[in-house]
Design a protein around this motif. Structure first.
Motif, mmCIF file in Angstrom:
data_model
loop_
_atom_site.group_PDB
_atom_site.id
_atom_site.type_symbol
_atom_site.label_atom_id
_atom_site.label_comp_id
_atom_site.label_asym_id
_atom_site.label_seq_id
_atom_site.Cartn_x
_atom_site.Cartn_y
_atom_site.Cartn_z
ATOM 1 N N UNK A 33 0.455 -34.355 12.027
ATOM 2 C CA UNK A 33 -0.239 -33.464 11.094
ATOM 3 C C UNK A 33 0.563 -32.440 10.073
ATOM 4 N N UNK A 34 1.491 -31.705 11.174
ATOM 5 C CA UNK A 34 2.315 -30.701 10.502
ATOM 6 C C UNK A 34 3.293 -31.265 9.563
ATOM 7 N N UNK A 35 3.967 -32.598 10.142
ATOM 8 C CA UNK A 35 4.947 -33.311 9.288
ATOM 9 C C UNK A 35 4.165 -33.586 7.988
ATOM 10 N N UNK A 36 2.880 -34.187 8.020
ATOM 11 C CA UNK A 36 2.284 -34.490 6.749
ATOM 12 C C UNK A 36 2.108 -33.163 5.893
ATOM 13 N N UNK A 37 1.582 -32.107 6.455
ATOM 14 C CA UNK A 37 1.543 -30.900 5.650
ATOM 15 C C UNK A 37 2.851 -30.464 4.883
ATOM 16 N N UNK A 38 3.748 -30.697 5.639
ATOM 17 C CA UNK A 38 5.293 -30.064 4.882
ATOM 18 C C UNK A 38 5.790 -31.188 3.831
ATOM 19 N N UNK A 39 5.209 -32.395 4.016
ATOM 20 C CA UNK A 39 5.421 -33.557 3.001
ATOM 21 C C UNK A 39 7.119 -33.683 2.803
ATOM 22 N N UNK A 40 7.774 -33.861 3.799
ATOM 23 C CA UNK A 40 9.195 -34.294 3.758
ATOM 24 C C UNK A 40 9.584 -35.385 5.046
ATOM 25 N N UNK A 41 8.429 -36.062 5.436
ATOM 26 C CA UNK A 41 8.635 -36.973 6.372
ATOM 27 C C UNK A 41 8.959 -36.304 7.678
ATOM 28 N N UNK A 42 9.464 -37.231 8.334
ATOM 29 C CA UNK A 42 9.765 -36.584 9.920
ATOM 30 C C UNK A 42 10.080 -37.756 10.861
ATOM 31 N N UNK A 43 10.566 -37.678 11.845
ATOM 32 C CA UNK A 43 10.673 -38.571 13.120
ATOM 33 C C UNK A 43 10.039 -38.369 14.366
ATOM 34 N N UNK A 44 9.201 -39.233 14.809
ATOM 35 C CA UNK A 44 8.523 -39.055 16.086
ATOM 36 C C UNK A 44 9.103 -40.354 16.990
ATOM 37 N N UNK A 45 9.476 -39.561 18.404
ATOM 38 C CA UNK A 45 10.116 -40.575 19.350
ATOM 39 C C UNK A 45 9.290 -40.259 20.663
ATOM 40 N N UNK A 46 8.803 -41.694 21.083
ATOM 41 C CA UNK A 46 8.433 -41.404 22.574
ATOM 42 C C UNK A 46 9.230 -42.087 23.552
ATOM 43 N N UNK A 47 9.591 -41.440 24.549
ATOM 44 C CA UNK A 47 10.121 -41.724 25.607
ATOM 45 C C UNK A 47 9.337 -42.450 26.561
ATOM 46 N N UNK A 48 9.464 -43.897 26.243
ATOM 47 C CA UNK A 48 8.608 -44.988 27.244
ATOM 48 C C UNK A 48 9.480 -45.330 28.263
ATOM 49 N N UNK A 49 9.912 -46.584 28.318
ATOM 50 C CA UNK A 49 10.561 -47.038 29.704
ATOM 51 C C UNK A 49 10.674 -48.634 29.382
ATOM 52 N N UNK A 50 11.995 -49.035 30.226
ATOM 53 C CA UNK A 50 11.762 -50.540 30.688
ATOM 54 C C UNK A 50 10.408 -50.945 31.127
ATOM 55 N N UNK A 51 9.646 -49.944 31.842
ATOM 56 C CA UNK A 51 8.577 -50.243 32.446
ATOM 57 C C UNK A 51 7.318 -50.623 31.612
ATOM 58 N N UNK A 52 7.586 -50.490 30.336
ATOM 59 C CA UNK A 52 6.753 -50.629 29.283
ATOM 60 C C UNK A 52 6.668 -52.420 29.251
ATOM 61 N N UNK A 53 7.976 -52.963 29.637
ATOM 62 C CA UNK A 53 7.859 -54.523 29.509
ATOM 63 C C UNK A 53 7.849 -55.296 30.817
ATOM 64 N N UNK A 54 8.295 -54.523 32.032
ATOM 65 C CA UNK A 54 8.038 -55.101 33.237
ATOM 66 C C UNK A 54 7.283 -54.262 34.392
ATOM 67 N N UNK A 55 6.998 -55.010 35.532
ATOM 68 C CA UNK A 55 5.997 -54.288 36.253
ATOM 69 C C UNK A 55 6.847 -53.637 37.633
#
Ligand SMILES: NC(=O)C1=CN([C@@H]2O[C@H](COP(=O)(O)OP(=O)(O)OC[C@H]3O[C@@H](n4cnc5c(N)ncnc54)[C@H](OP(=O)(O)O)[C@@H]3O)[C@@H](O)[C@H]2O)C=CC1
Ligand SMILES: C[C@H](O)[C@@H]1OC(=O)[C@H](O)[C@@H]1O
Length: 256
Positions: A130-152
């Protein structure tokens, strides 16, 4: 300088992967909001990190607040706006992995893991977007997920769904936020030596097994994630969104 004068928020930056990412972002010219739990035991590490970033000629402020609190994301955004004039990059990295068997998983362990790793992330990403949208200049969001998103993982039945959830969140947010020029990507570390797995990897057999599965021949270090993270945060990745970047020394593809 890939992030010159950018304002970057990193949750869980007091230690491990988040800390290494904060230092590399500062090296690349960014000012950094350091998110951490607020635990007094982490304060010394946070103060040291602030000094390290300032020694690189950049600015840093710390916000201690629990990732599981839906209001924490807004606190981080407010600090970035107040101190650095806005938010260009938001990195959702804070996470826990209290290894436990499935059949007797305490209800609270499950709930704490999902609330910290995924539910809090949803609201934090929403606040940053929402802050990035208000600023109007885009942005980058990164979630630190894991190899564990793919395997058990038999001792990670509460944890792996949160990492798959983060990956999925970035895919859907890439669709929802693309029209605002906001890129959303997931970073998938393999096994990286940090406090999160100190106890687990104290077992030499387990440690040798994990390293042995890795074609590059060693476990990961927090610094191994910093370059890929800066890439995703920077304009070098200007046409990359909805993607996932696996940084695991080749562990995932090593079947036989
Ligand atoms: N290490 C690995 O092998 C892998 C890690 N990951 C992911 O990377 C991320 C970082 O992990 P890693 O660096 O290894 O872990 P660490 O344990 O070294 O660091 C965890 C960080 O998260 C913060 N944190 C923990 N709980 C909370 C909370 N409730 N509220 C706010 N902040 C919190 C900690 O802050 P504080 O110091 O205040 O406690 C700390 O900064 C996690 O999401 C993890 O799932 C993914 C794949 C592999
Ligand atoms: C905590 C684990 O060692 C680590 O976390 C993950 O996401 C992967 O499963 C790693 O092995």
């Amino acid at each position: 300088m890939l992030l010159a004068d950018k304002s970057v928020i990193i949750t869980g930056a007091s230690r491990g992967i988040g800390r290494a990412a904060a230092i590399e972002c500062a090296r690349q010219g960014a000012n950094v909001v350091i998110g951490y739990s607020g635990s007094p035991s982490s304060r010394a590490a946070v103060d040291e990190l602030i000094q390290e970033i300032e020694a690189l000629g950049r600015r840093a402020v710390a916000v201690g607040a629990p990732a599981e609190d839906p209001d924490t994301g807004q606190l981080l955004v407010d600090a970035a706006v107040e101190q650095f004039g806005g938010v260009d990059v938001f990195v959702n990295n804070a996470g826990i992995c209290p290894f436990h068997s499935f059949l007797d998983m305490p209800r609270q362990t499950y709930l704490d893991t999902v609330n910290t790793n995924l539910n809090g992330a949803f609201f934090a990403v929403q606040a940053a977007a929402n802050q990035m949208k208000r600023q109007g200049r885009g942005g980058a969001i990164i979630a630190v997920s894991s190899i564990s998103a793919l395997v058990g993982g038999g001792m990670q039945t509460h944890y792996t769904p949160t990492k798959a959830g983060l990956l999925s969140l970035m895919q859907s947010c890439a669709v929802a936020l693309g029209p605002y020029g906001i890129r959303c990507n997931a970073l998938l570390p393999g096994t990286i030596e940090t406090d999160i797995n100190k106890e687990d990897l104290a077992d030499q057999k387990k440690r040798d097994y994990m390293a042995g599965r890795t074609p590059l021949g060693r476990l990961g270090r927090p610094e191994d994630l910093a370059g890929p993270l800066v890439f995703l945060a920077s304009d070098m990745a200007q046409y990359v969104t909805g993607a996932s970047l696996l940084v695991d020394g080749g562990m995932y593809v090593n079947l036989q």
